[in-house]
Design an enzyme around this catalytic site. Structure first.
Site, PDB file in Angstrom:
ATOM      1  N   LYS A 169       8.296  -5.315  16.766  1.00  0.00           N
ATOM      2  CA  LYS A 169       7.576  -4.356  17.313  1.00  0.00           C
ATOM      3  C   LYS A 169       6.227  -4.539  17.103  1.00  0.00           C
ATOM      4  O   LYS A 169       5.611  -4.410  15.846  1.00  0.00           O
ATOM      5  CB  LYS A 169       8.222  -2.839  16.721  1.00  0.00           C
ATOM      6  CG  LYS A 169       7.567  -1.639  17.758  1.00  0.00           C
ATOM      7  CD  LYS A 169       6.799  -0.572  17.164  1.00  0.00           C
ATOM      8  CE  LYS A 169       5.828  -0.405  16.641  1.00  0.00           C
ATOM      9  NZ  LYS A 169       4.565  -0.405  17.401  1.00  0.00           N
TER      10      LYS A 169
ATOM     11  N   GLU B  50       3.039  -5.121   3.457  1.00  0.00           N
ATOM     12  CA  GLU B  50       2.003  -5.749   3.518  1.00  0.00           C
ATOM     13  C   GLU B  50       0.868  -4.810   3.810  1.00  0.00           C
ATOM     14  O   GLU B  50       0.775  -4.502   5.024  1.00  0.00           O
ATOM     15  CB  GLU B  50       1.749  -7.147   4.216  1.00  0.00           C
ATOM     16  CG  GLU B  50       2.498  -8.253   3.970  1.00  0.00           C
ATOM     17  CD  GLU B  50       2.375  -8.747   2.553  1.00  0.00           C
ATOM     18  OE1 GLU B  50       1.077  -8.792   2.370  1.00  0.00           O
ATOM     19  OE2 GLU B  50       3.230  -9.209   2.130  1.00  0.00           O
TER      20      GLU B  50
ATOM     21  N   GLY C 213       0.668  -3.232   7.812  1.00  0.00           N
ATOM     22  CA  GLY C 213       0.010  -2.070   8.467  1.00  0.00           C
ATOM     23  C   GLY C 213      -0.690  -1.264   7.205  1.00  0.00           C
ATOM     24  O   GLY C 213      -0.908  -1.659   6.152  1.00  0.00           O
ATOM     25  N   SER C 214      -0.749   0.279   7.456  1.00  0.00           N
ATOM     26  CA  SER C 214      -1.504   0.812   6.576  1.00  0.00           C
ATOM     27  C   SER C 214      -0.526   1.277   5.448  1.00  0.00           C
ATOM     28  O   SER C 214       0.733   1.564   5.457  1.00  0.00           O
ATOM     29  CB  SER C 214      -2.161   1.857   7.209  1.00  0.00           C
ATOM     30  OG  SER C 214      -1.207   2.832   7.883  1.00  0.00           O
ATOM     31  N   THR C 215      -1.357   1.747   4.514  1.00  0.00           N
ATOM     32  CA  THR C 215      -0.237   2.091   3.065  1.00  0.00           C
ATOM     33  C   THR C 215       0.242   3.397   3.714  1.00  0.00           C
ATOM     34  O   THR C 215       1.466   3.695   3.130  1.00  0.00           O
ATOM     35  CB  THR C 215      -1.447   2.435   1.989  1.00  0.00           C
ATOM     36  OG1 THR C 215      -1.944   0.947   1.491  1.00  0.00           O
ATOM     37  CG2 THR C 215      -0.643   2.870   0.815  1.00  0.00           C
ATOM     38  N   GLU C 216      -0.352   4.124   4.394  1.00  0.00           N
ATOM     39  CA  GLU C 216       0.182   5.651   4.752  1.00  0.00           C
ATOM     40  C   GLU C 216       1.431   5.307   5.542  1.00  0.00           C
ATOM     41  O   GLU C 216       2.486   5.935   5.320  1.00  0.00           O
ATOM     42  CB  GLU C 216      -0.785   6.291   5.583  1.00  0.00           C
ATOM     43  CG  GLU C 216      -0.267   7.802   5.982  1.00  0.00           C
ATOM     44  CD  GLU C 216      -1.443   8.296   7.016  1.00  0.00           C
ATOM     45  OE1 GLU C 216      -2.265   7.658   7.240  1.00  0.00           O
ATOM     46  OE2 GLU C 216      -1.049   9.428   7.310  1.00  0.00           O
TER      47      GLU C 216
ATOM     48  N   GLU D 142     -10.098   2.531   2.491  1.00  0.00           N
ATOM     49  CA  GLU D 142     -10.311   1.457   3.262  1.00  0.00           C
ATOM     50  C   GLU D 142     -10.978   1.730   4.582  1.00  0.00           C
ATOM     51  O   GLU D 142     -10.316   2.600   5.353  1.00  0.00           O
ATOM     52  CB  GLU D 142      -8.793   0.773   3.684  1.00  0.00           C
ATOM     53  CG  GLU D 142      -8.757  -0.516   4.673  1.00  0.00           C
ATOM     54  CD  GLU D 142      -7.504  -1.054   4.973  1.00  0.00           C
ATOM     55  OE1 GLU D 142      -6.537  -0.202   5.165  1.00  0.00           O
ATOM     56  OE2 GLU D 142      -7.109  -2.347   4.747  1.00  0.00           O
TER      57      GLU D 142
ATOM     58  N   GLY E  97       3.304   2.635   5.494  1.00  0.00           N
ATOM     59  CA  GLY E  97       4.168   2.020   4.467  1.00  0.00           C
ATOM     60  C   GLY E  97       4.925   2.952   3.631  1.00  0.00           C
ATOM     61  O   GLY E  97       6.448   2.761   3.669  1.00  0.00           O
TER      62      GLY E  97
ATOM     63  N   CYS F  28      -7.052  -7.168   6.538  1.00  0.00           N
ATOM     64  CA  CYS F  28      -6.790  -6.383   5.491  1.00  0.00           C
ATOM     65  C   CYS F  28      -7.289  -6.742   3.928  1.00  0.00           C
ATOM     66  O   CYS F  28      -7.691  -6.060   3.255  1.00  0.00           O
ATOM     67  CB  CYS F  28      -5.246  -6.598   5.137  1.00  0.00           C
ATOM     68  SG  CYS F  28      -4.920  -8.326   5.110  1.00  0.00           S
TER      69      CYS F  28
HETATM   70  P1  NAD Z   1      -0.345   1.287  11.074  1.00  0.00           P
HETATM   71  O1  NAD Z   1       0.227   1.377   9.810  1.00  0.00           O
HETATM   72  O2  NAD Z   1      -0.911   2.426  11.718  1.00  0.00           O
HETATM   73  O3  NAD Z   1       0.484   0.386  12.205  1.00  0.00           O
HETATM   74  C1  NAD Z   1       1.219  -0.578  11.965  1.00  0.00           C
HETATM   75  C2  NAD Z   1       2.601  -0.757  12.832  1.00  0.00           C
HETATM   76  O4  NAD Z   1       3.481  -0.079  12.270  1.00  0.00           O
HETATM   77  C3  NAD Z   1       2.229  -0.681  14.315  1.00  0.00           C
HETATM   78  O5  NAD Z   1       3.137  -1.268  15.036  1.00  0.00           O
HETATM   79  C4  NAD Z   1       2.548   0.792  14.517  1.00  0.00           C
HETATM   80  O6  NAD Z   1       2.942   1.100  15.849  1.00  0.00           O
HETATM   81  C5  NAD Z   1       3.772   0.885  13.530  1.00  0.00           C
HETATM   82  N1  NAD Z   1       3.895   2.363  12.913  1.00  0.00           N
HETATM   83  C6  NAD Z   1       2.897   3.477  12.935  1.00  0.00           C
HETATM   84  N2  NAD Z   1       3.734   4.391  12.432  1.00  0.00           N
HETATM   85  C7  NAD Z   1       4.952   3.936  12.112  1.00  0.00           C
HETATM   86  C8  NAD Z   1       6.196   4.660  11.687  1.00  0.00           C
HETATM   87  N3  NAD Z   1       6.011   6.061  11.306  1.00  0.00           N
HETATM   88  N4  NAD Z   1       7.164   4.230  11.655  1.00  0.00           N
HETATM   89  C9  NAD Z   1       7.327   2.924  12.168  1.00  0.00           C
HETATM   90  N5  NAD Z   1       6.313   2.104  12.378  1.00  0.00           N
HETATM   91  C10 NAD Z   1       5.027   2.667  12.664  1.00  0.00           C
HETATM   92  O7  NAD Z   1      -1.498   0.161  10.879  1.00  0.00           O
HETATM   93  P2  NAD Z   1      -2.916  -0.767  11.703  1.00  0.00           P
HETATM   94  O8  NAD Z   1      -3.450   0.784  11.817  1.00  0.00           O
HETATM   95  O9  NAD Z   1      -2.091  -0.981  13.238  1.00  0.00           O
HETATM   96  O10 NAD Z   1      -3.308  -1.753  10.904  1.00  0.00           O
HETATM   97  C11 NAD Z   1      -4.122  -1.704  10.098  1.00  0.00           C
HETATM   98  C12 NAD Z   1      -3.648  -1.842   8.841  1.00  0.00           C
HETATM   99  O11 NAD Z   1      -2.849  -2.689   8.358  1.00  0.00           O
HETATM  100  C13 NAD Z   1      -4.777  -1.672   7.646  1.00  0.00           C
HETATM  101  O12 NAD Z   1      -4.515  -0.539   6.528  1.00  0.00           O
HETATM  102  C14 NAD Z   1      -4.726  -3.017   7.238  1.00  0.00           C
HETATM  103  O13 NAD Z   1      -5.224  -3.412   5.981  1.00  0.00           O
HETATM  104  C15 NAD Z   1      -3.198  -3.184   7.290  1.00  0.00           C
HETATM  105  N6  NAD Z   1      -2.927  -4.879   7.102  1.00  0.00           N
HETATM  106  C16 NAD Z   1      -2.466  -5.333   6.212  1.00  0.00           C
HETATM  107  C17 NAD Z   1      -2.354  -6.732   6.245  1.00  0.00           C
HETATM  108  C18 NAD Z   1      -1.613  -7.453   4.726  1.00  0.00           C
HETATM  109  O14 NAD Z   1      -1.238  -8.445   4.847  1.00  0.00           O
HETATM  110  N7  NAD Z   1      -1.565  -6.707   3.500  1.00  0.00           N
HETATM  111  C19 NAD Z   1      -2.520  -7.547   7.091  1.00  0.00           C
HETATM  112  C20 NAD Z   1      -3.106  -6.811   8.068  1.00  0.00           C
HETATM  113  C21 NAD Z   1      -3.215  -5.568   8.407  1.00  0.00           C
END
Ligand code: NAD
Length: 504
Positions: free
Chosen positions: A202, A277, A255-258, A408, A260, A311
């Site tokens: 996804k 991550e 993605g974001s910690t929230e 962040e 996660g 990130c």
């Molecule tokens: P996000 O958490 O909003 O979304 C990431 C993915 O999760 C998207 O595909 C989104 O559609 C999906 N998603 C959102 N809510 C969901 C849920 N409830 N259940 C399942 N899937 C869901 O993050 P973002 O805003 O797209 O990306 C930015 C974040 O990603 C930043 O916090 C950044 O630090 C982090 N990031 C981390 C790394 C790493 O390697 N640690 C790398 C790149 C980005």
């Protein structure tokens, strides 16, 4: 502020052909299909606000079908049943196809995400290629172990023969963000497939185009149907359905910690394996003997690359007071020199943020920091009429309790403070619920390695920032995540270890 907008349209023939098929579909069991409920959402070029296509919104039934296809490919053995060399060969073939389509993919990433073309061409798409090549090699290096045991109650004349078998964890849901779409996708797909898993991917709803093009290249490479399935759509619809699905064995999330935390909740039902991550607020520590010719461009690049939507971005600067004036003057000059504009314009060095909405969030952080007493040394404004752009910004005189220091921002915003004492700066650097990355700038090797040991982070760079390679594990401690992507051991994220113990 002048934005460089002389070129805003794709020119690569492959990118134009892809964009001319505007309604992108879902990849399920080797077929490109419409979402059952027919929902769609637009793909927007963040620099111009123009629609460049649309993606299907996969609902729960589409997710069911994609998971069933991945499960069928797993059970039929069409993927895990191939020899390791055959699996490695197909992964290598994907790398070759990505290389052949490098310019096309870089243009698509720029149009969908906003990043300058060079970021895709020279860093991110080659980074994705590197992942497929590295894990193509790993497919044939998966080994168990024979284990001598001390079991002494076997029948007379018998012995114990024990060994382990690393086996694929099963169906993997790979959920990825929008900041570096193709390379972050490759960081999940390549090790999962090398391990013999099948995948439902996804991509982020704001940036699905290169994932869809990658799906086409997988078919061209000769992957069996159902090994890679792609469901597009928003996190709260498609992502939730996938993360909750009881026939998914593992969620590999970036993605974001929230989010996660939401993934962890969703994974509870069938106790899925989860790797995460997540976000970061990476400290950058400059000791008094740092080489500023290296540090000034390196630190500027560490925060302003990809408009700070990285990130591991070095977003918290701690500079020794002896170097403060010289370093900050240098960083402000670098910030002022960066040319903002459409990522396809050859002059552009800094693109828009991924969306107007996200740029608005970044501007709110800047305003809150100034409201809390931070001093603006550079930038601090959006791109005039075009509110998707944020100027490279440096805020000084920050305190540890400010939101701009703790949270962040995920934009081109550096917060900076001075220090005089090394113990004090280590405590400040570690005063964060994140622990993703850090960098240390010094000519004193002993000091550098001692700091590397004391900093709470998954990666520490010395005299550099954001140095990535498929061979280097990357991931966080504390609330920056669980597990590591990249590196030899990443394949283990996608394996279960079976123990076989026989009386022979
Ligand atoms: P996000 O958490 O909003 O979304 C990431 C993915 O999760 C998207 O595909 C989104 O559609 C999906 N998603 C959102 N809510 C969901 C849920 N409830 N259940 C399942 N899937 C869901 O993050 P973002 O805003 O797209 O990306 C930015 C974040 O990603 C930043 O916090 C950044 O630090 C982090 N990031 C981390 C790394 C790493 O390697 N640690 C790398 C790149 C980005």
């Amino acid at each position: 502020m002048k934005l460089h907008m002389a070129r805003t349209q794709a020119t690569n023939a492959g990118a134009l052909a892809f964009l001319s098929r505007p309604d992108k579909r879902l990849l399920i069991a080797g077929e490109w299909v419409e979402a059952r409920e027919g929902g769609r959402m637009p793909c927007i070029d963040p620099a111009t606000g123009e629609q460049i296509g649309s993606i299907a919104i996969a609902g729960p039934e589409d997710v069911d079908a994609a998971v069933a296809a991945a499960r069928a490919a797993l059970k039929s053995g069409s993927w895990p049943g191939l020899t390791p060399a055959q699996r490695g060969g197909l992964l290598w073939r994907v790398a070759e196809l990505l290389e052949q389509h490098l310019e096309e993919l870089a243009e698509l990433e720029t149009l969908d995400q906003g990043k300058p073309l060079g970021v895709g061409l020279y860093a991110e798409i080659p980074g994705g290629i590197g992942q497929f090549r590295y894990f193509a090699g790993q497919a044939s290096k998966i080994e168990g172990a024979t284990i001598p045991t001390s079991i002494d109650y076997q029948p007379p004349g018998k012995r114990i023969f024990a060994y382990t078998r690393p086996e694929p964890v099963g169906v993997v849901a790979a959920i990825v963000p929008w900041n570096s779409p193709l390379v972050l996708t490759a960081m999940k797909l390549a090790p999962a497939l090398a391990a013999g898993c099948t995948v439902v991917l996804k991509p982020a709803e704001d940036t699905s185009l290169t994932a869809i093009r990658l799906g086409e290249l997988f078919t061209e490479a000769g992957f069996p149907p159902g090994v890679l399935n792609i469901v597009t759509g928003p996190g709260n619809v498609t992502g939730v359905a996938l993360a909750r699905h009881v026939h998914v064995d593992k969620v590999a999330f970036t993605g974001s910690t929230e989010t996660g935390r939401a993934i962890l909740d969703a994974a509870k039902g069938n106790l899925k394996r989860v790797s995460l991550e997540l976000g970061g607020k990476s400290p950058v520590i400059v000791l008094p003997d740092a080489d500023l010719e290296l540090a000034i461009p390196g630190i500027a690049q560490g925060i302003f690359f990809n408009a700070g939507q990285v990130c591991v971005a070095g977003s918290r600067l701690y500079c020794h007071s002896e170097l403060w004036d010289e370093l900050l003057d240098g960083l402000c000059a670098q910030a002022a020199d960066l040319k903002l504009g459409h990522g396809l314009d050859p002059e552009t060095q800094l693109g828009p943020l991924v969306s107007r909405l996200h740029a608005g969030r970044v501007m709110q952080y800047i305003e809150s920091g100034i409201g809390d007493g931070a001093q603006k040394l550079a930038g601090g404004e959006c791109g005039g009429d075009n509110e998707s752009f944020v100027m490279p910004t440096i805020l000084a005189g920050v305190r540890p309790d400010m939101a701009i220091v703790r949270e962040e921002i995920f934009g081109p915003v550096l917060v900076a403070a001075t220090f005089d004492d090394t113990d004090e700066v280590i405590a400040q650097a570690n005063d964060s619920h994140y622990g993703l990355a850090a960098s240390v700038w010094t000519e004193n090797l002993s000091a550098a390695h001692r700091l590397a040991e004391q900093i709470e982070a998954g990666t520490v760079w010395i005299n550099g920032h954001s140095l990535y390679d498929a061979s280097l594990p990357i991931g966080g401690i504390k609330q920056s995540g669980w597990g590591r992507d990249s590196g030899r051991r990443a394949v283990e994220n996608y394996q279960e270890l079976k123990t076989v113990c026989a009386v022979i």
